[in-house]
Design an enzyme around this catalytic site. Structure first.
Site: not given
Ligand code: SF4
Length: 281
Positions: A124, A126, A166, A222, A224
């Site tokens: 990923h 990030e 995150t 995605s 999340n």
């Molecule tokens: S989900 Fe949104 S608020 Fe949370 S770290 Fe990622 S970009 Fe930032």
């Protein structure tokens, strides 16, 4: 059919900020505005930014000149900022501040000499960015990326400092925290899961327990959103869609109540389209 939307879902702070920065830059400048990689993980919103603002996506900075480069919400390794400076590109840093917090926590642990464990998806962007910042601080640091808390528990290192992507599942952070406490391990752990992720997961979990079917809207790329699908699937028949076109009438047979949630990169207009379509079934 009764449709209820999760109390917390959809666009988060970091995504809103990234879109605001990119669109304001494109409107104010005569130069090309490009994002380095997809600004956020939602193909429909990326397409809209291209159509309405002329914002393009590049996957490498090689050969790029005379452009505004928007750094994605997930962040990038420090070398990419340096490359952009060498090429005289105007950098607009849309790294979410919660991602910056993880980068800083990783740097701090490496500086103090802890073996660093990052819990997240190894490929990923990030994680790639966090790794880059940590290695820049201390090239000889011992750094591991583990996909799950279970993997870390099984590895059982003598020393460890742990940070999380995150958007990792918050319940997994709690599980590791409990394990460390119960086993009296000398590990450091920092909760770097952002508030939006936590709220979206709690709200999706709560709603999924009360409905027959859950529809989770978000980019297939995605992370999340995929974690929301996993959470919801523990309680209800759950389906992941990117757009209204993927809805299947058969999913709703026998259902009286449908829940809807959306990943942090999913724009409200996509959610509205899906909800309207479900209501009219
Ligand atoms: S989900 Fe949104 S608020 Fe949370 S770290 Fe990622 S970009 Fe930032």
């Amino acid at each position: 059919m009764d449709v209820e939307i999760a109390q917390h879902s959809g666009f988060c702070y970091g995504v809103k900020e990234a879109i605001k920065l990119a669109t304001e830059t494109a409107e104010a400048s005569d130069r090309r505005t490009v994002t380095f990689g997809p600004l956020i993980h939602n193909p429909q919103e990326i397409e809209r930014l291209g159509r309405e603002y002329g914002i393009e996506r590049v996957d490498a900075l090689d050969g790029l000149t005379d452009a505004n480069v928007v750094i994605r919400a997930h962040g990038v390794p420090p070398e990419e900022f340096e490359r952009a400076a060498v090429q005289n590109l105007a950098v607009v840093d849309a790294t979410c501040r919660f991602v910056t917090d993880v980068q800083n926590a990783a740097i701090d642990f490496c500086r103090k000499g802890y073996p660093l464990y990052i819990v997240g998806e190894p490929k990923h962007p990030e994680i790639v960015g966090i790794l880059g910042h940590a290695r820049r601080e201390r090239p000889d640091a011992e750094i591991h990326v583990v996909e799950t808390v279970d993997e870390l528990i099984a590895a059982n290192p003598a020393r460890a400092a742990v940070v999380f992507q995150t958007t990792h599942e918050y319940a997994k952070y709690r599980r590791l925290e409990r394990h460390i406490r119960e086993q009296r391990l000398p590990w450091k752990i920092k909760n770097t899961i952002c508030g939006a992720t936590k709220s979206n997961q709690y709200a999706a979990d709560e709603l999924a327990r009360r409905v027959d079917v859950m529809i989770v809207i978000g980019g297939k790329n995605s992370g999340n959103t995929r974690r929301l699908v996993e959470l919801c699937a523990m309680h209800a028949r759950s389906h992941h869609v990117e757009t209204v076109a993927e809805l299947d009438r058969g999913w709703f047979e026998g259902a009286t109540k449908v829940g809807v949630t959306a990943g942090a990169s999913t724009p409200q207009w996509v959610v509205d389209d899906v909800v309207t379509a479900i209501e009219s079934l």
